[in-house]
Structure formats: C-alpha cells, structure tokens
Design a protein around this motif. Structure first.
Motif, PDB file in Angstrom:
ATOM      1  N   ALA A 234      47.003 -33.843  57.783  1.00 54.19           N
ATOM      2  CA  ALA A 234      47.949 -33.561  56.701  1.00 54.19           C
ATOM      3  C   ALA A 234      48.669 -32.241  56.939  1.00 54.19           C
ATOM      4  CB  ALA A 234      47.208 -33.534  55.368  1.00 54.19           C
ATOM      5  N   LEU A 235      47.956 -31.234  57.433  1.00 53.18           N
ATOM      6  CA  LEU A 235      48.600 -29.953  57.737  1.00 53.18           C
ATOM      7  C   LEU A 235      49.647 -30.111  58.836  1.00 53.18           C
ATOM      8  CD1 LEU A 235      45.618 -27.421  57.653  1.00 53.18           C
ATOM      9  CD2 LEU A 235      47.651 -27.369  56.197  1.00 53.18           C
ATOM     10  N   HIS A 236      49.324 -30.861  59.875  1.00 49.93           N
ATOM     11  CA  HIS A 236      50.292 -31.084  60.955  1.00 49.93           C
ATOM     12  C   HIS A 236      51.551 -31.744  60.422  1.00 49.93           C
ATOM     13  CE1 HIS A 236      48.506 -29.696  64.629  1.00 49.93           C
ATOM     14  NE2 HIS A 236      47.397 -30.386  64.465  1.00 49.93           N
ATOM     15  N   LEU A 237      51.386 -32.666  59.488  1.00 47.19           N
ATOM     16  CA  LEU A 237      52.536 -33.368  58.937  1.00 47.19           C
ATOM     17  C   LEU A 237      53.452 -32.418  58.182  1.00 47.19           C
ATOM     18  CD1 LEU A 237      53.983 -36.072  58.365  1.00 47.19           C
ATOM     19  CD2 LEU A 237      52.554 -36.271  56.310  1.00 47.19           C
ATOM     20  N   ILE A 238      52.896 -31.570  57.306  1.00 50.76           N
ATOM     21  CA  ILE A 238      53.766 -30.692  56.525  1.00 50.76           C
ATOM     22  C   ILE A 238      54.372 -29.595  57.399  1.00 50.76           C
ATOM     23  CG2 ILE A 238      52.493 -31.174  54.404  1.00 50.76           C
ATOM     24  CD1 ILE A 238      51.328 -28.358  54.577  1.00 50.76           C
ATOM     25  N   GLU A 251      49.920 -25.093  53.194  1.00 48.63           N
ATOM     26  CA  GLU A 251      48.684 -25.248  52.433  1.00 48.63           C
ATOM     27  C   GLU A 251      48.549 -26.655  51.878  1.00 48.63           C
ATOM     28  OE1 GLU A 251      46.275 -22.826  48.914  1.00 48.63           O
ATOM     29  OE2 GLU A 251      48.456 -22.628  49.049  1.00 48.63           O
ATOM     30  N   VAL A 252      47.329 -27.200  51.971  1.00 52.81           N
ATOM     31  CA  VAL A 252      46.985 -28.443  51.285  1.00 52.81           C
ATOM     32  C   VAL A 252      45.776 -28.156  50.401  1.00 52.81           C
ATOM     33  CG1 VAL A 252      47.936 -30.053  52.958  1.00 52.81           C
ATOM     34  CG2 VAL A 252      45.620 -29.216  53.288  1.00 52.81           C
ATOM     35  N   ARG A 253      45.791 -28.721  49.210  1.00 53.17           N
ATOM     36  CA  ARG A 253      44.733 -28.446  48.244  1.00 53.17           C
ATOM     37  C   ARG A 253      43.904 -29.703  48.005  1.00 53.17           C
ATOM     38  NH1 ARG A 253      47.575 -24.265  43.903  1.00 53.17           N
ATOM     39  NH2 ARG A 253      48.472 -22.897  45.506  1.00 53.17           N
ATOM     40  N   TYR A 254      42.622 -29.493  47.841  1.00 57.82           N
ATOM     41  CA  TYR A 254      41.695 -30.597  47.595  1.00 57.82           C
ATOM     42  C   TYR A 254      41.717 -30.938  46.107  1.00 57.82           C
ATOM     43  CZ  TYR A 254      39.955 -29.246  52.213  1.00 57.82           C
ATOM     44  OH  TYR A 254      39.844 -28.937  53.548  1.00 57.82           O
ATOM     45  N   VAL A 255      42.065 -32.186  45.792  1.00 63.16           N
ATOM     46  CA  VAL A 255      42.253 -32.557  44.392  1.00 63.16           C
ATOM     47  C   VAL A 255      41.412 -33.772  44.017  1.00 63.16           C
ATOM     48  CG1 VAL A 255      44.589 -31.617  44.351  1.00 63.16           C
ATOM     49  CG2 VAL A 255      44.244 -34.053  44.842  1.00 63.16           C
ATOM     50  N   ASN A 256      41.266 -33.929  42.726  1.00 63.13           N
ATOM     51  CA  ASN A 256      40.613 -35.083  42.124  1.00 63.13           C
ATOM     52  C   ASN A 256      41.640 -36.219  42.050  1.00 63.13           C
ATOM     53  OD1 ASN A 256      39.560 -36.975  40.324  1.00 63.13           O
ATOM     54  ND2 ASN A 256      38.836 -35.451  38.864  1.00 63.13           N
ATOM     55  N   PRO A 257      41.417 -37.337  42.747  1.00 62.53           N
ATOM     56  CA  PRO A 257      42.440 -38.391  42.780  1.00 62.53           C
ATOM     57  C   PRO A 257      42.624 -39.117  41.454  1.00 62.53           C
ATOM     58  CG  PRO A 257      40.441 -39.137  43.881  1.00 62.53           C
ATOM     59  CD  PRO A 257      40.251 -37.681  43.584  1.00 62.53           C
ATOM     60  N   THR A 258      41.737 -38.918  40.484  1.00 59.73           N
ATOM     61  CA  THR A 258      41.905 -39.603  39.201  1.00 59.73           C
ATOM     62  C   THR A 258      42.851 -38.880  38.261  1.00 59.73           C
ATOM     63  OG1 THR A 258      40.066 -38.535  38.004  1.00 59.73           O
ATOM     64  CG2 THR A 258      39.528 -40.452  39.386  1.00 59.73           C
ATOM     65  N   ASN A 259      43.102 -37.576  38.516  1.00 55.39           N
ATOM     66  CA  ASN A 259      43.988 -36.851  37.595  1.00 55.39           C
ATOM     67  C   ASN A 259      44.829 -35.763  38.258  1.00 55.39           C
ATOM     68  OD1 ASN A 259      42.090 -34.855  38.089  1.00 55.39           O
ATOM     69  ND2 ASN A 259      41.174 -34.929  36.044  1.00 55.39           N
ATOM     70  N   THR A 266      35.907 -25.976  38.052  1.00 58.55           N
ATOM     71  CA  THR A 266      35.802 -24.518  38.001  1.00 58.55           C
ATOM     72  C   THR A 266      36.100 -23.834  39.329  1.00 58.55           C
ATOM     73  OG1 THR A 266      33.428 -24.733  38.423  1.00 58.55           O
ATOM     74  CG2 THR A 266      34.121 -24.503  36.118  1.00 58.55           C
ATOM     75  N   ILE A 267      36.261 -24.613  40.397  1.00 50.00           N
ATOM     76  CA  ILE A 267      36.494 -24.032  41.726  1.00 50.00           C
ATOM     77  C   ILE A 267      37.634 -24.781  42.397  1.00 50.00           C
ATOM     78  CG2 ILE A 267      35.501 -23.425  43.958  1.00 50.00           C
ATOM     79  CD1 ILE A 267      32.727 -23.625  42.709  1.00 50.00           C
ATOM     80  N   GLY A 268      38.663 -24.049  42.796  1.00 51.12           N
ATOM     81  CA  GLY A 268      39.760 -24.637  43.551  1.00 51.12           C
ATOM     82  C   GLY A 268      39.573 -24.356  45.030  1.00 51.12           C
ATOM     83  N   ALA A 269      39.953 -25.307  45.875  1.00 50.36           N
ATOM     84  CA  ALA A 269      39.780 -25.135  47.315  1.00 50.36           C
ATOM     85  C   ALA A 269      41.000 -25.671  48.055  1.00 50.36           C
ATOM     86  CB  ALA A 269      38.516 -25.855  47.800  1.00 50.36           C
ATOM     87  N   SER A 270      41.284 -25.056  49.201  1.00 55.22           N
ATOM     88  CA  SER A 270      42.427 -25.483  49.996  1.00 55.22           C
ATOM     89  C   SER A 270      42.199 -25.148  51.459  1.00 55.22           C
ATOM     90  CB  SER A 270      43.717 -24.813  49.497  1.00 55.22           C
ATOM     91  OG  SER A 270      43.720 -23.433  49.800  1.00 55.22           O
ATOM     92  N   MET A 271      43.033 -25.741  52.297  1.00 52.71           N
ATOM     93  CA  MET A 271      43.070 -25.405  53.722  1.00 52.71           C
ATOM     94  C   MET A 271      44.489 -24.937  54.020  1.00 52.71           C
ATOM     95  SD  MET A 271      40.803 -25.552  56.300  1.00 52.71           S
ATOM     96  CE  MET A 271      39.754 -26.997  56.149  1.00 52.71           C
ATOM     97  N   ARG A 272      44.592 -23.839  54.777  1.00 50.14           N
ATOM     98  CA  ARG A 272      45.908 -23.267  55.075  1.00 50.14           C
ATOM     99  C   ARG A 272      46.100 -23.091  56.576  1.00 50.14           C
ATOM    100  NH1 ARG A 272      46.897 -18.140  51.215  1.00 50.14           N
ATOM    101  NH2 ARG A 272      44.813 -18.255  50.299  1.00 50.14           N
ATOM    102  N   LEU A 273      47.347 -23.133  56.983  1.00 46.15           N
ATOM    103  CA  LEU A 273      47.708 -22.941  58.391  1.00 46.15           C
ATOM    104  C   LEU A 273      48.822 -21.907  58.486  1.00 46.15           C
ATOM    105  CD1 LEU A 273      48.236 -25.629  61.126  1.00 46.15           C
ATOM    106  CD2 LEU A 273      50.016 -23.925  60.736  1.00 46.15           C
ATOM    107  N   ASP A 329      46.997 -16.197  66.767  1.00 50.57           N
ATOM    108  CA  ASP A 329      47.374 -17.495  67.322  1.00 50.57           C
ATOM    109  C   ASP A 329      47.696 -18.395  66.130  1.00 50.57           C
ATOM    110  OD1 ASP A 329      45.881 -16.458  69.750  1.00 50.57           O
ATOM    111  OD2 ASP A 329      44.205 -16.842  68.393  1.00 50.57           O
ATOM    112  N   GLU A 330      48.044 -19.639  66.396  1.00 51.01           N
ATOM    113  CA  GLU A 330      48.094 -20.564  65.272  1.00 51.01           C
ATOM    114  C   GLU A 330      46.702 -20.578  64.647  1.00 51.01           C
ATOM    115  OE1 GLU A 330      50.185 -24.659  64.909  1.00 51.01           O
ATOM    116  OE2 GLU A 330      48.096 -25.106  65.409  1.00 51.01           O
ATOM    117  N   ALA A 331      46.630 -20.379  63.362  1.00 48.43           N
ATOM    118  CA  ALA A 331      45.332 -20.221  62.719  1.00 48.43           C
ATOM    119  C   ALA A 331      45.219 -21.117  61.498  1.00 48.43           C
ATOM    120  CB  ALA A 331      45.116 -18.763  62.316  1.00 48.43           C
ATOM    121  N   VAL A 332      44.013 -21.636  61.291  1.00 50.56           N
ATOM    122  CA  VAL A 332      43.697 -22.462  60.128  1.00 50.56           C
ATOM    123  C   VAL A 332      42.515 -21.818  59.422  1.00 50.56           C
ATOM    124  CG1 VAL A 332      42.945 -24.739  59.316  1.00 50.56           C
ATOM    125  CG2 VAL A 332      44.491 -24.559  61.286  1.00 50.56           C
ATOM    126  N   PHE A 333      42.593 -21.727  58.092  1.00 52.61           N
ATOM    127  CA  PHE A 333      41.454 -21.196  57.351  1.00 52.61           C
ATOM    128  C   PHE A 333      41.292 -21.906  56.021  1.00 52.61           C
ATOM    129  CE2 PHE A 333      45.016 -18.665  55.941  1.00 52.61           C
ATOM    130  CZ  PHE A 333      44.753 -18.290  54.626  1.00 52.61           C
TER     131      PHE A 333
END
Length: 353
Positions: A234-238, A251-259, A266-273, A329-333
C-alpha cells in the motif's frame, strides 16, 4: 441569611505574609485549596507532558532480553517482557505519559498462558519467525513488520512453534486505564485457549471491504493481523500516485473496517515512508507517540535533540514536542500514539510549521 465571616477566617485575611500562611493552613484543615495558587499548573498555556524524548537501541536491549530467557520461562513470567521505561517516569511502566511499551520474548516450544484484560494491546513483530498469537479463538502467525491487535477483554495467548527466539513490541493503554481505575484481568483456566476459527478467517471476512448486511460496527477492529507485506504494498502504491505530506511523509493508518476508526479505540497506529534524503517540516501534536524503525535509517530531531533510528530501534516522542524526521536512505517506520483518545474528547491539536 447570615453573611458574617467567621472570626477565624476574618483574622486570617491574607493582608500579610504571616496572615496568608495561617489562612492557607486553615484552608488545608478544611480540605480546601486556593485555585489561584495552582491555576497555571492545572491549566497551562500549552501542554506540558512529564515524559521526555528517549531512544532505545534494539541491539542494546536484545542481549538482556535473551538473558531473561535463560533466567525465567514464559510460563513462570506469564509475559516475559522488558518494559521500556521513560527516564522521566521511572518506576511507572510508561513509555510516554499515557502509553506502555515493552519488548516480549518467546522461545521455541514455549506458550505464554492465556489471559484477558480491560487494557487494549498491540503487537509489532520485530525479530524472528515462527511465533503466533491467538486472539478470541483465532491463531495468527507473526513475521517482522506485522501489526497485530488484542482488543480489550479478548482471550489471548502466545506461542512459538519455530526453532529460534521471537521478539515483538507490546503497546498498551495501561497508564490511561490505570488513571481511570478501570483495569482488571482474568486468567484462563487452560494454558492456551481453544482455537475454533481457521487462521486467516478474520482477514477473509473483513479484509476485503466486504460486510454482511447485518454486521454491526465494532469498537475495535475484527481484523487481528495487518501484515507488513500488504502494508508495504500500500505504501508503494501511494508513493507512485500521491504527493507527500510535508510534515508526516507518506502514511497509511491501520483502521477498523467496520467503521473506519482506528483499529483500537484508544491507540492509533500507522506505517510511514520517507524517500531518501527527505526531511519533514517541523511538526507537533498533543498526542504522545512511539516510533519504531523498520527499514532504512532516520534522524529524528525532537525539541532540538537528535536521535538516530535504525531498523528495530524505538523512540518515545512525548506530546507537543516539536520534531523533524530526516531519512538517510528510503526509510519506513511504524508509530503508535494515544491520538484517538485526544480526538474523541476534542482535545487533539497539531502544529504544522
């Protein structure tokens, strides 16, 4: 109505230093306190978290974690974890003011016994393969970079069916729940819960944007695992199709697919490049965060102090701390924070400079 001031208070009118001291002493005896003394502390001009920015190198922590594996079994410890304690909050098991984090080790053949608790938890797989976590009757395997959740009050246990040690990062809302005095736990009667769903069932049902007409919204995501393989794709695509956010990177964020809410309430999480040599603009927000290096190397400057993160290194970034991130370098965290709580309570603010 009698509006006369009692003699003992009238005599203590703060017209002098001695009178003021006596007045405050008399207030204390009545379990009263003057707001004008504490107002600037209670309602400061800007957020003032107690936590400080601090980084842990995974290579420094791993030997101590492996030594713990020689000293105590997973069953004896229940959870063999080295807590990441913020140096400004020693003894409080906090990585930031409202978040807990720790490195958990499970050795080949071990099972960490099943339990459940009111705190929400995440797992971020960091080192080794062959381990799994079972959540609410479904077992999910772990590979480095995978993001796995344990919603509040769901049974969960961990095991390692591989031939090498496995380490992951635990992130929980323990300090927040403790502040509310609403934390409690329950031990399962068996070492491991009964698995009654096939691995990948939750992904098949909820991971393709498909819901049944009678599916209801859930407070936590019914997906327990978000694989790094899918996240990286997903990161490569954006990166190919979209412009970069100057303050946060791709950045892509991890979400609840029902809403569409965060995966945990209480905790938000994401992966960034960040592309090679890219430097974000100065940024701060009210939520406290934890950064974890995945690929490449980063220089993170927090309130003027530089920190260097390689793969698996961890950085605490307290709320309202101005920071910039630069990729060698290109970095992901990976990152997680208490932003959902701030946002739901209309407390969240950000400052983009």
């Amino acid at each position: 109505m009698n509006t006369a001031v009692p003699n003992e208070i009238a005599q203590a009118t703060p017209s002098s230093a001695a009178g003021e001291s006596l007045y405050y002493e008399q207030l204390a005896r009545q379990n009263l306190a003057p707001l004008w003394v504490s107002l600037s502390r209670l309602v400061p001009e800007e957020p003032r978290p107690t936590a400080r920015a601090y980084a842990w190198r995974f290579s420094d922590a791993l030997p101590y974690l492996l030594e713990a594996g020689e000293r105590i079994t997973a069953e004896q410890a229940e959870r063999r974890v080295l807590v990441l304690e913020n140096p400004a909050l020693q003894g409080q098991s906090r990585v930031t003011d409202t978040l807990y984090a720790g490195l958990q080790l499970i050795l080949p053949g071990e099972v960490a016994p099943a339990h459940r608790h009111t705190q929400s938890a995440l797992r971020f797989a960091m080192h080794g393969c062959g381990a799994y976590t079972a959540v609410d009757g479904e077992r999910v395997s772990m590979a480095p970079g995978d993001f796995i959740i344990t919603p509040a009050w769901t049974w969960h246990d961990h095991g390692n069916v591989g031939d090498s040690p496995v380490v992951w990062l635990d992130g929980l809302d323990v300090p927040l729940v403790s502040f509310l005095h609403s934390g409690f736990r329950q031990q399962h009667e068996d070492a491991a819960q009964t698995v009654h769903r096939a691995e990948g069932e939750s992904l098949l049902r909820y991971g393709s944007g498909l819901l049944r007409p009678d599916d209801s919204k859930t407070s936590s995501s019914p997906l327990f695992k978000y694989s790094y393989e899918r996240t990286r794709a997903a990161l490569h695509l954006i990166v190919r199709q979209e412009s970069i956010d100057a303050h946060r990177g791709y950045e892509v964020r991890y979400v609840n697919p029902t809403n569409g809410d965060p995966a945990l309430p209480t905790i938000g999480a994401s992966m960034r490049l960040l592309p090679k040599s890219y430097r974000t603009r100065p940024y701060r927000s009210t939520d406290g965060a934890v950064f974890v290096g995945v690929e490449g190397r980063l220089r993170v400057t927090v309130n003027g102090e530089p920190f260097f993160l390689g793969p698996q290194d961890i950085l605490a970034v307290p709320g309202w701390h101005l920071h910039q991130i630069e990729a060698e370098d290109e970095a992901v965290f990976f990152s997680f924070s208490d932003a959902p709580v701030h946002q739901k309570l209309s407390l969240w603010r950000e400052d983009r400079q």
